[in-house]
Scaffold this active site. Structure first.
Site, PDB file in Angstrom:
ATOM      1  N   ASP A 140     -26.188  -1.307  -1.710  1.00 17.30           N
ATOM      2  CA  ASP A 140     -27.946  -0.906  -2.271  1.00 17.30           C
ATOM      3  C   ASP A 140     -27.258   0.564  -1.299  1.00 17.30           C
ATOM      4  OD1 ASP A 140     -28.282  -3.395  -2.493  1.00 17.30           O
ATOM      5  OD2 ASP A 140     -29.191  -3.807  -0.734  1.00 17.30           O
ATOM      6  N   ASN A 196     -13.043   3.672  -1.078  1.00 21.36           N
ATOM      7  CA  ASN A 196     -12.583   3.016  -1.215  1.00 21.36           C
ATOM      8  C   ASN A 196     -12.704   1.806   0.740  1.00 21.36           C
ATOM      9  OD1 ASN A 196     -10.748   0.361  -0.958  1.00 21.36           O
ATOM     10  ND2 ASN A 196      -8.625   2.271  -0.805  1.00 21.36           N
ATOM     11  N   ARG A 244     -10.097 -10.849  -4.278  1.00 17.93           N
ATOM     12  CA  ARG A 244     -10.190  -9.242  -4.744  1.00 17.93           C
ATOM     13  C   ARG A 244     -10.760  -8.556  -5.729  1.00 17.93           C
ATOM     14  NH1 ARG A 244      -7.930  -7.697   0.006  1.00 17.93           N
ATOM     15  NH2 ARG A 244      -5.631  -9.810   0.424  1.00 17.93           N
ATOM     16  N   HIS A 246      -9.139   1.294  -4.876  1.00 17.01           N
ATOM     17  CA  HIS A 246      -8.386   0.577  -4.703  1.00 17.01           C
ATOM     18  C   HIS A 246      -7.375   0.911  -4.676  1.00 17.01           C
ATOM     19  CE1 HIS A 246     -11.725  -2.086  -3.796  1.00 17.01           C
ATOM     20  NE2 HIS A 246     -11.823  -1.897  -4.455  1.00 17.01           N
ATOM     21  N   ILE A 247      -5.991   0.692  -3.869  1.00 13.22           N
ATOM     22  CA  ILE A 247      -4.616   1.665  -3.498  1.00 13.22           C
ATOM     23  C   ILE A 247      -4.036   0.482  -4.779  1.00 13.22           C
ATOM     24  CG2 ILE A 247      -2.736   1.973  -2.568  1.00 13.22           C
ATOM     25  CD1 ILE A 247      -4.535   2.976  -0.452  1.00 13.22           C
ATOM     26  N   SER A 248      -3.923  -1.161  -4.375  1.00 10.08           N
ATOM     27  CA  SER A 248      -3.387  -1.738  -4.826  1.00 10.08           C
ATOM     28  C   SER A 248      -3.881  -2.422  -6.308  1.00 10.08           C
ATOM     29  CB  SER A 248      -3.051  -3.039  -3.928  1.00 10.08           C
ATOM     30  OG  SER A 248      -4.692  -3.463  -3.831  1.00 10.08           O
ATOM     31  N   HIS A 251     -15.150  -6.115  -1.560  1.00  9.76           N
ATOM     32  CA  HIS A 251     -15.500  -7.496  -2.504  1.00  9.76           C
ATOM     33  C   HIS A 251     -17.001  -8.587  -1.113  1.00  9.76           C
ATOM     34  CE1 HIS A 251     -11.787  -6.580  -3.329  1.00  9.76           C
ATOM     35  NE2 HIS A 251     -11.373  -6.733  -2.010  1.00  9.76           N
ATOM     36  N   TYR A 265       0.613  -1.719  -0.166  1.00  6.68           N
ATOM     37  CA  TYR A 265      -0.210   0.044   0.024  1.00  6.68           C
ATOM     38  C   TYR A 265       0.773   1.495  -0.036  1.00  6.68           C
ATOM     39  CZ  TYR A 265      -2.829  -3.732   0.971  1.00  6.68           C
ATOM     40  OH  TYR A 265      -4.972  -4.479   1.118  1.00  6.68           O
TER      41      TYR A 265
HETATM   42  O1  CA2 Z   1      -5.568  -2.145  -2.535  1.00  9.29           O
HETATM   43  C1  CA2 Z   1      -7.041  -0.844  -1.616  1.00  9.29           C
HETATM   44  O2  CA2 Z   1      -7.395  -0.179  -1.702  1.00  9.29           O
HETATM   45  C2  CA2 Z   1      -7.547  -1.836  -0.764  1.00  9.29           C
HETATM   46  O3  CA2 Z   1      -9.381  -1.721  -1.373  1.00  9.29           O
HETATM   47  C3  CA2 Z   1      -6.976  -2.415   0.502  1.00  9.29           C
HETATM   48  C4  CA2 Z   1      -8.304  -2.855   0.995  1.00  9.29           C
HETATM   49  C5  CA2 Z   1      -7.951  -4.587   0.745  1.00  9.29           C
HETATM   50  O4  CA2 Z   1      -8.942  -5.698   1.286  1.00  9.29           O
HETATM   51  C6  CA2 Z   1      -8.868  -4.650  -0.886  1.00  9.29           C
HETATM   52  O5  CA2 Z   1      -9.007  -5.695  -0.916  1.00  9.29           O
HETATM   53  C7  CA2 Z   1      -8.185  -3.340  -1.636  1.00  9.29           C
HETATM   54  C8  CA2 Z   1      -7.394  -3.283   2.515  1.00  9.29           C
HETATM   55  C9  CA2 Z   1      -6.848  -1.603   3.210  1.00  9.29           C
HETATM   56  C10 CA2 Z   1      -6.144  -2.805   4.510  1.00  9.29           C
HETATM   57  O6  CA2 Z   1      -5.121  -1.068   4.503  1.00  9.29           O
HETATM   58  C11 CA2 Z   1      -4.121  -1.613   4.707  1.00  9.29           C
HETATM   59  C12 CA2 Z   1      -3.627  -0.668   5.068  1.00  9.29           C
HETATM   60  C13 CA2 Z   1      -2.206  -0.878   6.055  1.00  9.29           C
HETATM   61  C14 CA2 Z   1      -1.758  -2.117   6.615  1.00  9.29           C
HETATM   62  C15 CA2 Z   1      -2.645  -3.228   6.653  1.00  9.29           C
HETATM   63  C16 CA2 Z   1      -4.101  -2.724   5.683  1.00  9.29           C
END
Ligand code: CA2
Length: 155
Positions: free
Chosen positions: A93, A80, A117, A106-108, A86, A28
């Site tokens: 809704d 986000n 995902r 989504h960041i990733s 998911h 991230y």
């Molecule tokens: O890529 C993204 O922005 C996600 O929404 C991030 C979610 C993940 O469940 C999605 O599949 C993709 C997770 C957010 C968790 O963020 C963290 C950041 C730093 C350390 C741990 C978790």
């Protein structure tokens, strides 16, 4: 003459995004949630918009924010929803229910990650989705939303 009210964009971040920059930087990045929110405020201001940024680890609270966006006549939602993207029919809704143009971020790059995902309920309620651009995705989302609603950049 009265000054026209600023148009507001809600920027909603879901569960665990408060940990940005603190854990898992390989996935991230190093930017924090505060960095994301600053970026969004600046990106929105470029189009004369105000970004109202919220984060919650709770599904119901995120739904309340979506409803609040309608009550406050927000012109757009950037969302986000983290892991709830998911799983949450309820968030889907809520987004459909308020009829506010929404962009999912989504960041990733979720499509290069685990199969669970690859499906997003919030994507189905958004007019556009972005993933894999890191936190720049939020700036791109605000720019795309501005184009969608006809907000032009301030010179
Ligand atoms: O890529 C993204 O922005 C996600 O929404 C991030 C979610 C993940 O469940 C999605 O599949 C993709 C997770 C957010 C968790 O963020 C963290 C950041 C730093 C350390 C741990 C978790």
């Amino acid at each position: 003459m009265a000054t026209p009210a600023t148009k507001t964009v809600y920027v909603l971040n879901g569960p665990n995004l408060n940990l940005l920059g603190i854990r898992e930087p390989e996935t991230y990045g190093h930017a924090t949630l505060a960095d994301v929110e600053k970026l969004c405020v600046e990106a929105a201001a470029r189009f004369g918009l105000t970004a109202d940024c919220r984060q919650s680890n709770h599904e119901g609270t995120l739904i309340d924010y979506i409803h609040e966006a309608r009550e406050k006549a927000a012109v757009g939602i950037i969302i986000n929803a983290g892991g709830y993207s998911h799983t949450s029919i309820a968030l889907h809704d809520a987004l459909i229910g308020v009829k506010i143009p929404a962009v999912e971020v989504h960041i990733s790059n979720v499509y290069t990650r685990e199969g669970f995902r690859h499906h997003s309920f919030t994507a189905k309620a958004a007019f556009a989705s972005l993933c894999g651009f890191g936190i720049e995705g939020y700036r791109l989302a605000i720019s795309g939303l501005a184009a969608k609603i006809g907000a032009t950049a301030i010179a």
